[in-house]
Write a protein that holds these residues in place. Structure first.
Motif, PDB file in Angstrom:
ATOM      1  N   TRP A   1       0.812  -1.208   0.000  1.00 20.33           N
ATOM      2  CA  TRP A   1       0.000   0.000   0.000  1.00 20.33           C
ATOM      3  C   TRP A   1       0.852   1.267   0.000  1.00 20.33           C
ATOM      4  N   GLU A   2       2.159   1.147   0.268  1.00 20.44           N
ATOM      5  CA  GLU A   2       3.059   2.300   0.261  1.00 20.44           C
ATOM      6  C   GLU A   2       3.612   2.611  -1.134  1.00 20.44           C
ATOM      7  N   VAL A   3       3.462   1.686  -2.056  1.00 21.37           N
ATOM      8  CA  VAL A   3       4.021   1.872  -3.400  1.00 21.37           C
ATOM      9  C   VAL A   3       3.380   3.072  -4.096  1.00 21.37           C
ATOM     10  N   ASN A   4       2.064   3.229  -3.966  1.00 18.59           N
ATOM     11  CA  ASN A   4       1.389   4.392  -4.579  1.00 18.59           C
ATOM     12  C   ASN A   4       1.879   5.699  -3.966  1.00 18.59           C
ATOM     13  N   ILE A   5       2.083   5.712  -2.657  1.00 18.15           N
ATOM     14  CA  ILE A   5       2.596   6.916  -1.984  1.00 18.15           C
ATOM     15  C   ILE A   5       4.004   7.220  -2.501  1.00 18.15           C
ATOM     16  N   TRP A   6       4.837   6.184  -2.636  1.00 11.77           N
ATOM     17  CA  TRP A   6       6.199   6.368  -3.140  1.00 11.77           C
ATOM     18  C   TRP A   6       6.181   6.918  -4.563  1.00 11.77           C
ATOM     19  N   ASN A   7       5.307   6.363  -5.403  1.00 11.91           N
ATOM     20  CA  ASN A   7       5.228   6.831  -6.797  1.00 11.91           C
ATOM     21  C   ASN A   7       4.798   8.292  -6.865  1.00 11.91           C
ATOM     22  N   GLU A   8       3.843   8.687  -6.040  1.00 17.56           N
ATOM     23  CA  GLU A   8       3.422  10.098  -6.013  1.00 17.56           C
ATOM     24  C   GLU A   8       4.549  10.988  -5.497  1.00 17.56           C
TER      25      GLU A   8
ATOM     26  N   ASN B   1       6.957  11.410  -8.280  1.00 17.35           N
ATOM     27  CA  ASN B   1       6.379  12.307  -9.289  1.00 17.35           C
ATOM     28  C   ASN B   1       6.522  13.766  -8.880  1.00 17.35           C
TER      29      ASN B   1
END
Length: 164
Positions: A76-83, A86
């Protein structure tokens, strides 16, 4: 200084070489600060302080970010990392090299006392159409001043006159 300070809230760091901008604390990206906007990433990062230039590397004339974390990311942290990445990648340095502050109160980014006073005086004030009517020069200046005092309830009434 606190976050409510109008001087601080109307300034943004413009990245040049990254030698003076604090990576986690300063506002140099589109978000307020990386620490506040990405608290989860901040918690798992190995380095909690440092300047921007300490977190980047230039490989083949391309910026790459070196953010070391102490463990593998959870699913669930992967999306936070990607943002997070970015936001970092959208922050582009200026060509002239030096970091500097930009005043958000004016379009050219240069601070003046007048622009600061305008920014402070307009905080929380909404545009009121009655003043456009009052000061539209359709009446003599004495009448405009009278209406202005009447709207602000500044006309001396009998009680105020008796006190004087």
């Amino acid at each position: 200084m606190n976050e409510d300070d109008s001087l601080v809230s109307n300034c943004k760091c413009v990245m040049g070489n990254g030698n003076r901008i604090d990576f986690w604390e300063d506002q140099w990206t589109e978000v307020t600060s990386l620490r506040e906007s990405f608290p989860r990433i901040f918690r798992i990062a190995n380095r909690k302080s440092g300047k921007v230039h300490e977190f980047r590397a230039i490989v083949d004339e391309v910026w790459t970010w070196r953010i070391e974390i102490r463990r593998q990311l959870l699913a669930w942290e992967v999306n936070i990392w990607n943002e997070f990445m970015n936001v970092l990648n959208r922050a582009t340095p200026v060509r002239d090299g030096e970091d500097r502050l930009k005043w958000l109160g004016v379009s050219d980014g240069k601070y003046t006392l007048k622009s600061y006073c305008l920014a402070v005086s307009c905080v929380g004030v909404r545009d009121d159409n009655i003043w456009k009517i009052v000061w539209s020069n359709i009446a003599p200046p004495k009448v405009e001043a009278f209406v202005w005092k009447a709207v602000l309830q500044r006309l001396p009434n009998i009680v105020k006159l008796l006190k004087r």
